[in-house]
Write an enzyme that holds these catalytic residues in place. Sequence first.
Site, PDB file in Angstrom:
ATOM      1  N   GLU A 225      -9.021   9.891   5.438  1.00  0.00           N
ATOM      2  CA  GLU A 225      -9.032   8.494   5.009  1.00  0.00           C
ATOM      3  C   GLU A 225      -9.981   8.260   3.833  1.00  0.00           C
ATOM      4  OE1 GLU A 225      -7.187   6.093   6.139  1.00  0.00           O
ATOM      5  OE2 GLU A 225      -6.394   6.830   8.044  1.00  0.00           O
TER       6      GLU A 225
ATOM      7  N   GLU B  54       0.858  -1.196   0.000  1.00  0.00           N
ATOM      8  CA  GLU B  54       0.000   0.000   0.000  1.00  0.00           C
ATOM      9  C   GLU B  54       0.884   1.233   0.000  1.00  0.00           C
ATOM     10  OE1 GLU B  54      -2.811   0.653   3.111  1.00  0.00           O
ATOM     11  OE2 GLU B  54      -3.603  -1.392   3.055  1.00  0.00           O
TER      12      GLU B  54
ATOM     13  N   GLU C 216     -13.357   6.263  -0.556  1.00  0.00           N
ATOM     14  CA  GLU C 216     -14.232   5.380   0.230  1.00  0.00           C
ATOM     15  C   GLU C 216     -14.933   6.211   1.305  1.00  0.00           C
ATOM     16  OE1 GLU C 216     -12.241   1.425   1.101  1.00  0.00           O
ATOM     17  OE2 GLU C 216     -10.536   2.568   0.318  1.00  0.00           O
TER      18      GLU C 216
ATOM     19  N   LYS D 119     -14.842   5.208   5.192  1.00  0.00           N
ATOM     20  CA  LYS D 119     -13.599   5.029   5.932  1.00  0.00           C
ATOM     21  C   LYS D 119     -13.476   6.082   7.015  1.00  0.00           C
ATOM     22  CE  LYS D 119      -9.943   3.169   4.959  1.00  0.00           C
ATOM     23  NZ  LYS D 119      -8.566   2.771   4.600  1.00  0.00           N
TER      24      LYS D 119
END
Length: 369
Positions: free
Chosen positions: A318, A260, A309, A312
């Site tokens: 995030e 990641e 997202e 998140k």
Amino acid sequence: MVFFTVFLMLIGLETTTATASLPLGVCYGRHADNLPPADEVVNLYKTNGIGRMRIYDPDQAILQALRGSNIELVIGVRNEEIQSIANNVSSAADWVQNNILKYSKDVKFRYIAVGNEVDPNMDEASKFVLLAMQNIYATLTSSNLQNQIKVSTAIELNLLGMSYPPSLGSFGPSSIPFITPIVKFLVDTKAPLLANVYTYFSYISDSTDIDLPFALFTSQSVKIRDGSFEYQNLFDATFGAIYVALGKVGGANLEIVLSESGWPSDGGVAATVENAETYYENLIKHVAKGTPARPNQPIETYLFSMFDENKKGPTEIERHFGLFSPNKQIKYQISQLRKSSTSGSSSSYMWREEVMLSFCFSLLFLNYI
């Protein structure tokens, strides 16, 4: 003159093909309620030339959509499942049967990541990661897949107790009992260690000592001189520390997969579209060349993440790591991800090569008649 022209054309073709074959993937996180269906997502990977995917759990709709796609997959075991798989061999066998063997004829599994960022200081699951890895490996071995599909786990940087200077890199005292036997397992099974590395979080946690160019690969000068190594960006320095730390626990030659890495486009300090685009573009270029500690060794890399997202958290930042918006529109002009530069499959490159060679030989022929 014709020979020189042909040589330049062939060199240009080779460079283009090498860039296109960079080991690059994108993480497919799904903490959102507005994402496209799995089959549309797989098609988005394909049309943008993204040949590798990481998912964090064995979602059956995604696995079904991946059938015949030729996309190589990193599939995760949820942290919540680790203990049961570790304590019961039949649970490991069931997990492999339902999520790997069921699809292995037409889904290209690359790694099984047993847990993501399990923290030995906080997570009860940390006591069971190694045994779960061993049980899954044993099940793969019984199906003769142990060389085709590697078993690993994904760590985060908080396992390091020391990272500066990189030559003093080491795992923290509480992390050593956790990571040491895992490293031995990876060495014995010839599997890589997966590592999640974000220079963004390092930057915002210490912006006094880490400036933005150093985190974005845009620094014009060397920031760290450490023995024979010079570091011009934070990414290289971080990887240097991980390599040294691994050497101290028996993994001096262990491969690291960047499982990641990303930069947010909104929601916090330095989180802008411009900075994110700069980071992703520079990261992609950089991992193709390796690091000062391991030059000319490309790093297999998974960008985080495919989509923004909206579920998140806990922080707003995030929610803004997506390369694409949920409506499938790409946010950045990243050359490696633009359809215009990456839509060609390996067969299309072969076609281009054949055309180029035919053209070159025609020139050579004309030169002698």
